[in-house]
Design an enzyme around this catalytic site. Structure first.
Site, mmCIF file in Angstrom:
data_model
loop_
_atom_site.group_PDB
_atom_site.id
_atom_site.type_symbol
_atom_site.label_atom_id
_atom_site.label_comp_id
_atom_site.label_asym_id
_atom_site.label_seq_id
_atom_site.Cartn_x
_atom_site.Cartn_y
_atom_site.Cartn_z
ATOM 1 N N ASP A 1 -64.829 4.251 19.947
ATOM 2 C CA ASP A 1 -65.299 4.685 19.373
ATOM 3 C C ASP A 1 -66.711 4.230 19.362
ATOM 4 O O ASP A 1 -67.460 4.241 20.419
ATOM 5 C CB ASP A 1 -65.516 3.926 17.679
ATOM 6 C CG ASP A 1 -65.170 5.911 16.854
ATOM 7 O OD1 ASP A 1 -66.006 6.077 16.580
ATOM 8 O OD2 ASP A 1 -64.682 5.866 15.575
ATOM 9 N N ARG B 1 -40.128 -6.241 21.916
ATOM 10 C CA ARG B 1 -38.285 -6.189 22.049
ATOM 11 C C ARG B 1 -37.622 -7.454 23.086
ATOM 12 O O ARG B 1 -36.337 -7.242 22.427
ATOM 13 C CB ARG B 1 -38.390 -4.512 22.185
ATOM 14 C CG ARG B 1 -39.010 -3.938 21.162
ATOM 15 C CD ARG B 1 -38.875 -2.068 21.691
ATOM 16 N NE ARG B 1 -40.053 -1.799 22.454
ATOM 17 C CZ ARG B 1 -40.343 -0.762 22.921
ATOM 18 N NH1 ARG B 1 -39.699 0.198 22.238
ATOM 19 N NH2 ARG B 1 -40.911 -0.160 23.805
ATOM 20 N N ASP C 1 -54.252 -6.186 18.743
ATOM 21 C CA ASP C 1 -54.397 -5.778 20.048
ATOM 22 C C ASP C 1 -54.431 -4.391 18.766
ATOM 23 O O ASP C 1 -53.526 -3.487 18.696
ATOM 24 C CB ASP C 1 -52.809 -5.320 20.510
ATOM 25 C CG ASP C 1 -52.869 -4.759 20.984
ATOM 26 O OD1 ASP C 1 -53.861 -4.089 22.060
ATOM 27 O OD2 ASP C 1 -51.864 -3.942 21.282
ATOM 28 N N LEU C 2 -55.772 -4.000 18.411
ATOM 29 C CA LEU C 2 -56.562 -2.725 17.885
ATOM 30 C C LEU C 2 -56.978 -1.837 19.267
ATOM 31 O O LEU C 2 -56.685 0.188 18.319
ATOM 32 C CB LEU C 2 -57.395 -3.323 16.820
ATOM 33 C CG LEU C 2 -57.246 -3.787 15.396
ATOM 34 C CD1 LEU C 2 -57.972 -3.653 14.877
ATOM 35 C CD2 LEU C 2 -56.071 -3.781 15.224
ATOM 36 N N LYS C 3 -57.530 -1.402 20.108
ATOM 37 C CA LYS C 3 -57.485 -1.146 21.026
ATOM 38 C C LYS C 3 -58.907 -0.232 20.243
ATOM 39 O O LYS C 3 -58.420 1.229 20.185
ATOM 40 C CB LYS C 3 -56.808 0.072 21.632
ATOM 41 C CG LYS C 3 -55.265 -0.595 21.866
ATOM 42 C CD LYS C 3 -54.703 -0.155 22.593
ATOM 43 C CE LYS C 3 -52.907 -0.770 22.925
ATOM 44 N NZ LYS C 3 -52.081 -0.689 22.934
ATOM 45 N N THR D 1 -49.978 1.515 29.419
ATOM 46 C CA THR D 1 -48.417 0.953 30.037
ATOM 47 C C THR D 1 -47.249 2.606 29.947
ATOM 48 O O THR D 1 -46.205 2.602 30.715
ATOM 49 C CB THR D 1 -47.428 -0.285 29.917
ATOM 50 O OG1 THR D 1 -47.461 -0.087 28.591
ATOM 51 C CG2 THR D 1 -48.539 -1.383 30.684
ATOM 52 N N LYS E 1 -48.883 -11.325 19.064
ATOM 53 C CA LYS E 1 -49.133 -10.013 18.998
ATOM 54 C C LYS E 1 -49.254 -9.378 17.888
ATOM 55 O O LYS E 1 -48.499 -8.890 17.571
ATOM 56 C CB LYS E 1 -49.518 -8.906 20.148
ATOM 57 C CG LYS E 1 -50.706 -7.826 20.170
ATOM 58 C CD LYS E 1 -50.142 -7.412 21.765
ATOM 59 C CE LYS E 1 -48.897 -6.552 21.157
ATOM 60 N NZ LYS E 1 -48.875 -5.181 20.397
ATOM 61 N N ARG F 1 -40.085 -7.579 30.931
ATOM 62 C CA ARG F 1 -39.447 -7.963 30.395
ATOM 63 C C ARG F 1 -38.400 -9.139 31.420
ATOM 64 O O ARG F 1 -39.295 -9.622 32.931
ATOM 65 C CB ARG F 1 -38.578 -6.776 31.936
ATOM 66 C CG ARG F 1 -39.185 -5.254 30.971
ATOM 67 C CD ARG F 1 -38.046 -5.416 29.505
ATOM 68 N NE ARG F 1 -38.761 -3.873 29.068
ATOM 69 C CZ ARG F 1 -39.517 -4.161 27.981
ATOM 70 N NH1 ARG F 1 -40.484 -4.935 28.052
ATOM 71 N NH2 ARG F 1 -40.668 -3.007 27.121
#
Length: 239
Positions: free
Chosen positions: A69, A219, A64-66, A129, A38, A189
């Site tokens: 507009d 992470r 993943d630019l979300k 999230t 991603k 996780r």
């Protein structure tokens, strides 16, 4: 391109790192170990399309630019993304049905002669999230348990291919849209402990049980001393 089958293919590694060199190094180490890489807003803003090209050398790219507009701007942005080596692209469901329909039409027009498994698929983001119900209330919005399934149903009706939602919203999303749309969840996780800035995180195994198709993990993999071992630990929980 070596794309793994089974549980490993469900993993999308979020390359939310400091620079392109670090992202490419991670992608190189994890090539063939995960289903997707991603590329998010931070890396794309810094490096642009060359980030997509560099990461695509090692696996499938989830951009993943979300996008959110006016319909014309989003239509042109989707067309531009489709010209890159990208398989998944995010837009915000809260952009509304006209924007989503325009985006879906742009993605469909960009298919050209590409086989179905290589075409650009649009994912509509429901509620981030990181957003709690308290924050939604402060913005005058319904709680996630009400808003997420409504946004999900509207987005699918508008023609998008799939959805992004928090793990705890998976059951409500599947109840609203059924089993066909691709459902992606971040905030994953290996186990339930540790949420970082995801207010509604969940373990990988629980998310798949709840209905997730694709799991975005950042992470726990990218900050691990051994990213390959971290991936394998997560995949092992899905077997």
């Amino acid at each position: 391109m070596n794309v793994p089958d089974g549980p490993a293919g469900r993993i999308a590694v979020a390359l939310d790192v400091e620079d392109l060199d670090r992202a490419v190094a991670l992608a190189g180490r994890l090539a063939g170990q995960v289903g997707w890489f991603k590329v998010g807003l931070e890396l794309f803003t810094r490096e642009g399309p060359r980030a997509v090209a560099a990461i695509a050398e090692h696996g499938r790219v989830f951009l993943d630019l979300k996008l959110h507009d006016i319909p014309t701007t989003v239509t042109r942005s989707v067309a531009s993304a489709a010209a890159l080596d990208v398989g998944l692209l995010t837009v915000h469901a809260s952009g509304g049905p006209r924007m989503l329909s325009a985006a879906a039409d742009a993605a469909a027009e960009a298919v050209g002669g590409r086989p179905p498994h290589e075409r650009l698929r649009l994912l509509a983001v429901t509620v981030l999230t990181s957003t709690s119900d308290g924050e939604l209330a402060a913005m005058g919005m319904e709680p996630a348990e009400v808003q997420v399934p409504q946004l999900a149903a509207m987005a699918v009706d508008s023609g998008v291919d799939g959805l992004v939602c928090a793990p705890v919203d998976l059951g409500r999303v599947r109840g609203a849209v059924g089993v066909e749309p691709l459902v992606v969840t971040p905030g994953i996780r290996a186990e339930a402990a540790g949420t970082d800035d995801h207010a509604r995180a969940m373990s990988a195994r629980d998310a798949v049980t709840a209905g997730a198709d694709l799991l975005v993990v950042g992470r726990p993999i990218t900050r691990a001393d051994d990213p390959v071992a971290a991936v394998r630990t997560i995949v092992a929980t899905l077997r």
